[in-house]
Design an enzyme around this catalytic site. Sequence first.
Site, PDB file in Angstrom:
ATOM      1  N   GLY A  97       2.714  -1.120   4.288  1.00  0.00           N
ATOM      2  CA  GLY A  97       2.790   0.286   3.888  1.00  0.00           C
ATOM      3  C   GLY A  97       4.222   0.701   3.608  1.00  0.00           C
TER       4      GLY A  97
ATOM      5  CG  ASN B 247      -1.724   1.223   1.412  1.00  0.00           C
ATOM      6  OD1 ASN B 247      -1.823   2.032   0.492  1.00  0.00           O
ATOM      7  ND2 ASN B 247      -2.320   1.380   2.582  1.00  0.00           N
ATOM      8  CD1 TRP B 248       3.728   1.171  -2.781  1.00  0.00           C
ATOM      9  CD2 TRP B 248       4.235   2.668  -4.367  1.00  0.00           C
ATOM     10  NE1 TRP B 248       4.783   0.669  -3.512  1.00  0.00           N
ATOM     11  CE2 TRP B 248       5.106   1.573  -4.497  1.00  0.00           C
ATOM     12  CE3 TRP B 248       4.344   3.720  -5.271  1.00  0.00           C
ATOM     13  CZ2 TRP B 248       6.096   1.505  -5.478  1.00  0.00           C
ATOM     14  CZ3 TRP B 248       5.323   3.660  -6.252  1.00  0.00           C
ATOM     15  CH2 TRP B 248       6.196   2.568  -6.352  1.00  0.00           C
ATOM     16  CE  LYS B 249      -0.223   3.418   4.707  1.00  0.00           C
ATOM     17  NZ  LYS B 249      -0.253   3.586   6.150  1.00  0.00           N
TER      18      LYS B 249
ATOM     19  CD  GLU C 243      -3.142   5.729   6.570  1.00  0.00           C
ATOM     20  OE1 GLU C 243      -3.056   5.700   5.335  1.00  0.00           O
ATOM     21  OE2 GLU C 243      -2.273   5.249   7.326  1.00  0.00           O
TER      22      GLU C 243
ATOM     23  N   GLY D 198       2.278   2.520  10.732  1.00  0.00           N
ATOM     24  CA  GLY D 198       3.298   3.560  10.615  1.00  0.00           C
ATOM     25  C   GLY D 198       3.993   3.907  11.929  1.00  0.00           C
TER      26      GLY D 198
ATOM     27  CD  GLU E   6      -3.689  -2.214   7.390  1.00  0.00           C
ATOM     28  OE1 GLU E   6      -2.562  -2.443   6.962  1.00  0.00           O
ATOM     29  OE2 GLU E   6      -4.323  -1.187   7.110  1.00  0.00           O
TER      30      GLU E   6
ATOM     31  CB  SER F 189       4.808  -1.461  12.150  1.00  0.00           C
ATOM     32  OG  SER F 189       4.435  -0.119  12.383  1.00  0.00           O
TER      33      SER F 189
ATOM     34  CG  HIS G 156      -5.973   2.104   5.044  1.00  0.00           C
ATOM     35  ND1 HIS G 156      -5.581   3.071   5.936  1.00  0.00           N
ATOM     36  CD2 HIS G 156      -4.944   1.229   4.958  1.00  0.00           C
ATOM     37  CE1 HIS G 156      -4.356   2.789   6.365  1.00  0.00           C
ATOM     38  NE2 HIS G 156      -3.955   1.676   5.789  1.00  0.00           N
TER      39      HIS G 156
HETATM   40  P1  PGA Z   1       2.646   0.489   7.567  1.00  0.00           P
HETATM   41  O1  PGA Z   1       1.200   0.697   6.900  1.00  0.00           O
HETATM   42  O2  PGA Z   1       3.182  -0.818   7.071  1.00  0.00           O
HETATM   43  O3  PGA Z   1       3.460   1.671   7.087  1.00  0.00           O
HETATM   44  O4  PGA Z   1       2.444   0.488   9.044  1.00  0.00           O
HETATM   45  C1  PGA Z   1       0.327  -0.378   6.722  1.00  0.00           C
HETATM   46  C2  PGA Z   1      -0.986   0.104   6.156  1.00  0.00           C
HETATM   47  O5  PGA Z   1      -1.458   1.185   6.560  1.00  0.00           O
HETATM   48  O6  PGA Z   1      -1.592  -0.550   5.296  1.00  0.00           O
END
Ligand code: PGA
Length: 255
Positions: free
Chosen positions: A236, A13-15, A101, A175, A169, A215, A99
């Site tokens: 991510g 997931n590049w966001k 976010e 993150g 998640e 993470s 997600h």
């Molecule tokens: P992260 O993000 O690996 O940077 O913690 C995972 C995600 O939000 O899908």
Amino acid sequence: MALIEPRPIIIGNWKMNGTSESLGEIRLMAAMLDGVAIGCEVVVCPPATLIRTVHEMLSGSRIKTGGQDCHPEPQGAFTGDIAAEMLRDCGATHVILGHSERRHYHGETDALVCRKVTAAHRAGLTAVVCIGETEDERDAGQTVPVVARQLAGSIPDNVSAENTIIAYEPVWAIGSGRTPTTDEIKQVHQAIRDQLAERLDPQTTAAIRILYGGSMKPANAGAILAIPDVNGGLVGQASLKAKDFLGIIGLFAPN
Ligand code: PGA
């Protein structure tokens, strides 16, 4: 009939990261995997602006491409939104939905996520449905009830192992560099599987992939991916660099 173990899948997931300059990482990824046997499915979800290019760059590889969100409707006056059909048209096979976010910054509810999952299915995409508790909810001992409520509200009744993947998640792990313990992940994944069993037939329940996200990186992925009922990862930060991402993919024995 014997229940089939799901084939693991790692989804990057590049966001909101990546411009055409980042395509070098995709090129590197494709080159590093060229002719190498891999033991899992791999999907990269770049920002929408890069999906078509990434799809074309990866066309000779086994890496698939996905989106990070879609609108419930197939078209219309929804400025700035992207329909599932448009993702499909760019070469996407998967789409991440709900997600944390999106839930947090865009106020997405379980009901809206559920409509988006239906839209993904309508367009022939596999929906990667995200659920997970906040730190306060965890501290209050509410992890399993929160995840159960999100799961119940975010997936329609007719899901299959082909068109739906669940990603657990924990919001506080995303993150942050922090992850739950092995036992905690095991307990939540088991609870998710048990809940799926209440709505789906035994074959589908056993075959649906439940991913861990938050993470995940090469240093901790081996331990997490070995947990029962963890069928892969949603990655991510560590998906942005080919070397880190392949460090996770390489943990699966080729089959
Ligand atoms: P992260 O993000 O690996 O940077 O913690 C995972 C995600 O939000 O899908």
